[in-house]
Scaffold this active site. Structure first.
Site: not given
Length: 225
Positions: A82, A205, A207
């Site tokens: 990011c 992202h 995650e």
């Protein structure tokens, strides 16, 4: 056992990244690090970030971690995520902020008549209601498709066209097209993944991107650039 340092300079979702890495690579030693010597000692480095670029660069500089990130970028596998990806470039349009300058290029805001930009109040007021509804919202938020523009070890096991999760108003625009390894369309085709030598960085992202995001992190842990 590989030691992975997550750079904690006060501007990122470090614990979410750590949990994803622990799930993807339970055999790795995952550490959230806020001291230069911890980053220097790690085998690999993950450099996340979220928030406004002026704040991110200011806190990185004030934390004393900038030099450690630069040393890692020059010497060991490093993954930017990011704003951590954006910070690798020379400058950002957000506040005219100078960045790390590891990669040539700048960070640009989504702008143009195709976007309903909340910072452009006069644009919103002047637009016919139907046209305003058709415009794309900024920030770009949600799942979107990533087109792999060249092969890379971190794409292994991840099909071309896989969807990843995005939350951002700015994107990196490399001066060298050879850096781009992934592209996404959102009003404009923009670079969402870059790679060179020992560095791989993404705008999305991992995650927050379910199984394929975890696979990307696993691939990073296994990567031997």
């Amino acid at each position: 056992m590989s030691t992975i340092a997550i750079v904690d300079y006060g501007m990122g979702n470090f614990h979410s990244v750590a949990r994803a890495l622990q799930h993807a690579a339970p055999d790795a030693d995952i550490r959230i690090c806020n001291r230069p010597e911890q980053i220097d000692a790690a085998d690999r480095v993950v450099f996340p970030g979220q928030g406004a670029m002026p704040d991110c660069m200011r806190t990185l500089n004030e934390s004393g971690l900038r030099a450690a990130v630069e040393r890692a970028a020059a010497s060991k596998p490093l993954m930017g995520v990011c704003v951590g990806e954006q910070m690798l470039f020379e400058r950002s349009e957000e506040g005219g902020t100078p960045c790390l300058g590891i990669f040539p290029g700048e960070v640009r805001r989504f702008a143009g008549p195709q976007f309903a930009d909340p910072v452009a109040a006069d644009q919103a007021a002047a637009a016919p209601p139907a046209a305003a509804r058709e415009r794309l919202k900024v920030p770009h938020m949600g799942w979107n498709q990533v087109r792999q523009t060249r092969s890379h070890a971190l794409w292994e096991g991840i099909p071309d066209g896989t969807h990843f999760y995005f939350v951002h108003s700015y994107y990196a625009a490399p001066s060298d097209p050879a850096l781009t390894t992934g592209v996404t369309d959102y009003g404009v085709a923009f670079t969402c993944a870059v790679a060179a030598a020992n560095i791989f960085a993404v705008q999305f992202h991992p995650e927050k991107s379910a199984e394929h995001g975890l696979r990307l992190y696993r691939n990073f842990v296994d990567w031997q650039p």
